[in-house]
Design a protein around this motif. Structure first.
Motif, mmCIF file in Angstrom:
data_model
loop_
_atom_site.group_PDB
_atom_site.id
_atom_site.type_symbol
_atom_site.label_atom_id
_atom_site.label_comp_id
_atom_site.label_asym_id
_atom_site.label_seq_id
_atom_site.Cartn_x
_atom_site.Cartn_y
_atom_site.Cartn_z
ATOM 1 N N PRO A 128 0.833 -1.213 0.000
ATOM 2 C CA PRO A 128 0.000 0.000 0.000
ATOM 3 C C PRO A 128 0.864 1.258 0.000
ATOM 4 N N THR A 129 0.308 2.324 -0.553
ATOM 5 C CA THR A 129 0.929 3.652 -0.517
ATOM 6 C C THR A 129 -0.133 4.632 -0.037
ATOM 7 N N ASP A 130 0.244 5.935 0.010
ATOM 8 C CA ASP A 130 -0.750 6.931 0.424
ATOM 9 C C ASP A 130 -1.744 7.235 -0.690
ATOM 10 N N MET A 131 -1.693 6.442 -1.780
ATOM 11 C CA MET A 131 -2.700 6.512 -2.828
ATOM 12 C C MET A 131 -3.653 5.321 -2.759
ATOM 13 N N SER A 132 -3.388 4.420 -1.807
ATOM 14 C CA SER A 132 -4.222 3.226 -1.666
ATOM 15 C C SER A 132 -5.513 3.567 -0.946
ATOM 16 N N SER A 133 -6.375 2.525 -0.790
ATOM 17 C CA SER A 133 -7.648 2.715 -0.089
ATOM 18 C C SER A 133 -7.399 3.186 1.336
ATOM 19 N N ILE A 134 -8.245 4.124 1.778
ATOM 20 C CA ILE A 134 -8.156 4.639 3.152
ATOM 21 C C ILE A 134 -9.166 3.889 4.004
ATOM 22 N N TYR A 135 -8.701 3.365 5.114
ATOM 23 C CA TYR A 135 -9.580 2.621 6.011
ATOM 24 C C TYR A 135 -10.612 3.558 6.626
ATOM 25 N N SER A 136 -11.888 3.120 6.523
ATOM 26 C CA SER A 136 -12.966 3.919 7.112
ATOM 27 C C SER A 136 -13.950 3.068 7.915
ATOM 28 N N GLY A 137 -13.776 1.747 7.859
ATOM 29 C CA GLY A 137 -14.670 0.867 8.607
ATOM 30 C C GLY A 137 -14.258 -0.584 8.394
ATOM 31 N N PRO A 138 -14.836 -1.513 9.133
ATOM 32 C CA PRO A 138 -14.445 -2.924 9.052
ATOM 33 C C PRO A 138 -14.417 -3.434 7.612
ATOM 34 N N ILE A 139 -13.392 -4.286 7.321
ATOM 35 C CA ILE A 139 -13.163 -4.813 5.965
ATOM 36 C C ILE A 139 -13.700 -6.246 5.906
ATOM 37 N N PRO A 140 -14.714 -6.512 5.065
ATOM 38 C CA PRO A 140 -15.219 -7.896 4.971
ATOM 39 C C PRO A 140 -14.267 -8.757 4.136
ATOM 40 N N ILE A 141 -13.899 -9.932 4.689
ATOM 41 C CA ILE A 141 -13.002 -10.864 3.989
ATOM 42 C C ILE A 141 -13.732 -12.197 3.867
ATOM 43 N N ALA A 142 -14.142 -12.531 2.632
ATOM 44 C CA ALA A 142 -14.950 -13.729 2.397
ATOM 45 C C ALA A 142 -14.145 -14.847 1.754
ATOM 46 N N ALA A 143 -12.894 -14.545 1.332
ATOM 47 C CA ALA A 143 -12.055 -15.564 0.691
ATOM 48 C C ALA A 143 -10.616 -15.334 1.132
ATOM 49 N N THR A 144 -9.774 -16.292 0.836
ATOM 50 C CA THR A 144 -8.380 -16.197 1.252
ATOM 51 C C THR A 144 -7.716 -15.011 0.559
ATOM 52 N N ILE A 145 -7.124 -14.095 1.360
ATOM 53 C CA ILE A 145 -6.440 -12.905 0.819
ATOM 54 C C ILE A 145 -5.257 -12.565 1.692
ATOM 55 N N THR A 146 -4.414 -11.613 1.164
ATOM 56 C CA THR A 146 -3.341 -11.011 1.972
ATOM 57 C C THR A 146 -3.689 -9.545 2.171
ATOM 58 N N LEU A 147 -3.879 -9.168 3.409
ATOM 59 C CA LEU A 147 -4.195 -7.769 3.783
ATOM 60 C C LEU A 147 -2.901 -7.073 4.188
ATOM 61 N N LYS A 148 -2.582 -5.984 3.532
ATOM 62 C CA LYS A 148 -1.399 -5.188 3.883
ATOM 63 C C LYS A 148 -1.858 -3.766 4.249
ATOM 64 N N TYR A 149 -1.211 -3.174 5.252
ATOM 65 C CA TYR A 149 -1.675 -1.862 5.745
ATOM 66 C C TYR A 149 -0.555 -1.142 6.485
ATOM 67 N N PHE A 150 -0.716 0.183 6.590
ATOM 68 C CA PHE A 150 0.172 1.016 7.420
ATOM 69 C C PHE A 150 -0.594 2.279 7.788
ATOM 70 N N ALA A 151 -0.092 2.991 8.805
ATOM 71 C CA ALA A 151 -0.726 4.240 9.270
ATOM 72 C C ALA A 151 0.253 5.404 9.151
ATOM 73 N N LYS A 152 -0.308 6.573 8.900
ATOM 74 C CA LYS A 152 0.456 7.826 8.871
ATOM 75 C C LYS A 152 -0.218 8.797 9.838
ATOM 76 N N ASP A 153 0.524 9.237 10.891
ATOM 77 C CA ASP A 153 -0.113 10.078 11.896
ATOM 78 C C ASP A 153 -0.111 11.550 11.491
#
Length: 296
Positions: A261-286
């Motif tokens: 992910p980069t600062d152009m990726s999706s911005i987290y705003s609420g719970p993420i539904p995961i219905a199939a096998t995936i790799t979730l990658k994330y980071f925070a910027k304060d």
């Protein structure tokens, strides 16, 4: 240079036009009696003065930071008349007898009249008494409230009727930097450590008055945020709803396709539904700009 025949044992007033020079003149008079005897010359002195006196004020008008005691002096013996309210003085105005205290802004007008009756033109001196320091303001990097860098730019402004000439700074309000020429910006290093940092500034005007203290505060944060996923990655027998939360105010960016992910990726705003096998990658910027390392 004149002749007047006067009967003996009598006195008379004799009028004669004298050719006098400016300044001191000596006059001689002799007389002759009927027998032709000439008297010893009688002498006298008369001063011809046709020039108006010149009066000087010390100090002269200007802008000062304290009460001024103004001395008036004429270039010859004379009476000096003056006013301090701006009205033209006359020979019924106050007579100068000693230094005039000027404690507030005033217009001093004065003239002198000498012993020969010559009158000087009215002089004017304007005294501006400025006992207040400049008005000012300070901002950090254009109004920054959080930063992860101790080096900042101070934005400064100050005004004063006498003009602003100097400024000085402090990180604690007690220990001050050496005064320096006033300017609209200043590079400054904040004190060590994270937390709220206050910068103090004073401004000085051209007559020596220092202003009140002006301040600006910024929050220094050098620690990266920490984001937690709930539930954590693992093997599950049903769809999962993943919540991401940072331990401080921050923006969380994420991907679900395994890409970084980069600062152009999706911005987290609420719970993420995961219905199939995936790799979730994330980071925070304060809010201070600190960026967390990507987590998977």
């Amino acid at each position: 240079n004149g002749t007047e025949i006067v009967p003996m044992n009598q006195q008379t007033v004799w009028s004669y036009n004298l050719a006098l020079n400016e300044g001191s003149n000596q006059i001689s008079l002799t007389s002759k009696n009927g027998a032709g005897l000439i008297s010893t010359a009688a002498t006298g002195t008369i001063v011809l003065d046709t020039k108006a006196p010149v009066t000087t004020a010390s100090p002269e008008g200007g802008t000062y930071g304290s009460t001024q005691n103004v001395a008036l002096s004429a270039n010859k013996q004379a009476t000096i008349y003056y006013t301090t309210g701006g009205t033209p003085p006359t020979d019924t105005s106050s007579i100068y007898s000693g230094p005039i205290p000027i404690a507030a802004t005033a217009t001093l007008k004065y003239f002198a009249k000498d012993l020969a009756g010559n009158i000087e033109e009215v002089n004017t001196q304007i005294y501006t008494i400025d006992k207040a320091g400049p008005s000012g303001a300070i901002a950090i990097s254009g109004g920054l409230t959080r930063t992860n860098n101790r080096g900042v730019t101070l934005n400064l402004s100050a005004t004063d009727a006498a003009g602003v000439t100097q400024m000085r700074f402090s990180n604690d309000g007690t220990n001050w930097s050496e005064p320096e020429a006033y300017g609209g910006s200043k590079s400054w290093t904040l004190s060590a450590g994270d937390g709220a940092k206050t910068i103090y500034v004073k401004f000085k005007d051209s007559v020596g008055n220092w202003s009140n203290v002006y301040t600006a505060t910024v929050m220094v944060e050098t620690r990266e945020p920490v984001t937690t996923a709930s539930p954590a990655g693992g093997t599950y027998g049903s769809a999962q709803t993943v919540t991401l939360s940072a331990d401080e105010p921050a923006t969380i960016y994420y991907t679900t396709d395994g890409a970084l992910p980069t600062d152009m990726s999706s911005i987290y705003s609420g719970p993420i539904p995961i219905a199939a096998t995936i790799t979730l990658k994330y980071f925070a910027k304060d809010l201070a700009g600190n960026i967390e390392a990507v987590k998977s």
